[in-house]
Design an enzyme around this catalytic site. Structure first.
Site: not given
Length: 500
Positions: A20, A120
């Protein structure tokens, strides 16, 4: 953390996992800092809930901070992790949400025009922070367009499918994808009673509240799911935020650039240098992939009987005394003890045609090597993109997260992979005979039709990936649209945040 008023700020909030964090940072380096229009970029760094993950994040931060690019890292104050989370995805989403006041303070403290808050995929509820500050919000999708379509559609499926997904008679309908077997649903949604499932439904709902969605994929790579989102099929009656497919965004390292002559060649690469072209099957299962001893025995039997050359990255179990693992599911494998894990005589019997590597390996450089002809992979999206970039066909062996969905897409939709039968009820166990069959097919043993098709399709997708990111490509155009949207957001009066 003050910026000049002339330069708009872009604030990023990545999850701490390598897949990520680095995917979002690479987007900054290769996309958001590219071209003539610049941003002042700040990455908000949450302290991971484990010491091991913290060390990993700090190493990434130090490396990027030393790159010379104008990317600033702002460490958010620590928060107390939730002690009662029932699952990994619930833990991550709740832990991120606890940072909301600190994220607000960080954005306010910039004191300059703010182009957007980029979140995110697990931080989507932070759209409320952005909205309260009058700042545009973008969700960064580090996984597939297929998962994005599923998550947007999941609130609809929640109402339509009243039983558990593994009790569905037939397939699950996800717009833009072929009919999806229930066994290919992502791990977090297989149990509707789980808080993980509840969080995934909520995340899909919150994606709809974002200004836009940035996706690490390309229009031509996943045309079905992206078109379904754009055409309103995923959330009937509502228009989804615009999706900007800007990928593949990869940190390719020496696999894509000239190697520094002072840098020693990794042992795995030296071994590959001695192998014929496209002759080696590469087995690697990501930063968290490892197997118990019985599964290792099945793999050794399959590789020995297949007769093919192989490079196998074999890791040992995580060093967790309790066996419970890290609260966020980020327990990392250890270096493997080959004497304990491998059967007696295996290394001698396969000497010359096989290499078992017991620790971290340079996956990107290995996939770039001409000796590699196939990739047995856990199917994490970053690994998939690296494989497609180099035109390497795959055999997906999903282990966790959304990887079962990825495996389905690679085989049934993209056609770049040979199917591998994984027993999901036995912790994704694969029998030796099945792996042997798949390796032979993947490496075109006996003129396999499956292997030939996967190899041809992988070569096609290699061209798709590379054409998408060059001037005039679809992802290049999406980056331009995104840049224009971000600068329009920065010019809006409400985004001139002041500490007062």
């Amino acid at each position: 953390m003050m910026a000049t008023a002339a330069t708009p700020a872009l604030v990023l909030l990545p999850e701490w996992g390598t897949g990520h964090l680095m995917s979002m940072v690479e987007s900054c380096k290769r996309v958001l800092l590219g071209g003539g229009r610049k941003f002042f970029i700040t990455v908000l760094v949450m302290r991971p809930p484990t010491d091991e993950a913290t060390s990993e994040v700090e190493a990434h931060v130090r490396r990027e901070a030393a790159s010379g690019l104008d990317i600033r890292f702002h460490r958010l104050p620590p928060v107390e992790p939730p002690a009662d989370a029932a699952g990994v995805e619930e833990f991550i989403a709740r832990y991120i949400q606890l940072h909301a006041p600190h994220v607000r303070d960080a954005v306010v403290g910039l004191g300059c025009p703010v182009a957007a808050l980029v979140l995110d995929m697990f931080a989507a509820p932070m759209v409320d922070v952005a909205r309260n500050l009058g700042v545009p919000s973008y969700v960064f999708m580090s996984s597939t367009g297929a998962l994005l379509a599923l998550m947007l559609h999941l609130p609809v499926l929640h109402e339509l499918v009243t039983v558990e997904f593994d009790e569905v008679d037939g397939e699950v309908d996800v717009p833009g994808l072929p009919p999806l077997p229930p066994t290919s649903m992502p791990c977090p949604v297989v149990d509707k009673k789980s808080p993980n499932y509840t969080w995934f439904v909520q995340l899909g709902e919150r994606y709809m509240d974002a200004t836009g969605i940035i996706a690490n994929t390309a229009d031509e790579l996943e045309p079905g799911p992206l078109a379904a989102i754009a055409n309103g099929q995923c959330v009937p009656g509502r228009t989804a935020p615009p999706v900007y497919p800007i990928g593949p965004v990869l940190s390719l390292g020496s696999g894509n650039t000239k190697k520094d002559s002072s840098e020693p060649t990794h042992e795995c690469i030296r071994w590959l240098d001695a192998q014929p072209p496209a002759s080696v099957v590469f087995l690697c299962f990501g930063s968290m992939g490892w197997f118990e001893a019985p599964q290792v025995m099945e793999i050794t039997a399959a590789l020995e009987r297949s007769g093919h050359r192989f490079l196998w990255v074999l890791r040992g179990p995580p060093a967790t005394e309790s066996g419970a693992g890290a609260p966020d599911g980020s327990e990392h494998p250890t270096d493997a003890n080959l004497d304990e894990l491998l059967p007696g005589g295996f290394l001698d019997r396969t000497k010359g045609r096989g290499l078992v590597w017991p620790k971290w390996a340079p996956q990107k450089d290995i996939l770039a090597h001409p000796a590699v002809g196939g990739f047995v992979t856990h199917g994490g999206w970053n690994s998939v993109l690296e494989s497609l970039w180099h035109g390497v066909p795959m055999a997906p062996w999903p282990l966790y997260a959304e990887q079962h969905l990825n495996a389905f897409e690679l085989v049934a939709d993209m056609g770049v992979a040979v199917p591998l039968k994984v027993d999901r009820k036995r912790d994704n166990f694969v029998e030796a005979a099945e792996l042997e069959r798949t390796v032979r097919s993947l490496m075109m043993g006996g003129g396999s039709e499956e292997g030939t098709k996967a190899r041809e399709k992988a070569a096609e997708k290699k061209a798709v990936c590379r054409n998408a990111v060059v001037d005039g490509g679809s992802s290049h155009a999406a980056r331009h649209r995104l840049s224009e949207a971000l600068h329009q957001g920065a010019a809006h009066p409400k985004t001139r945040i002041n500490a007062a």
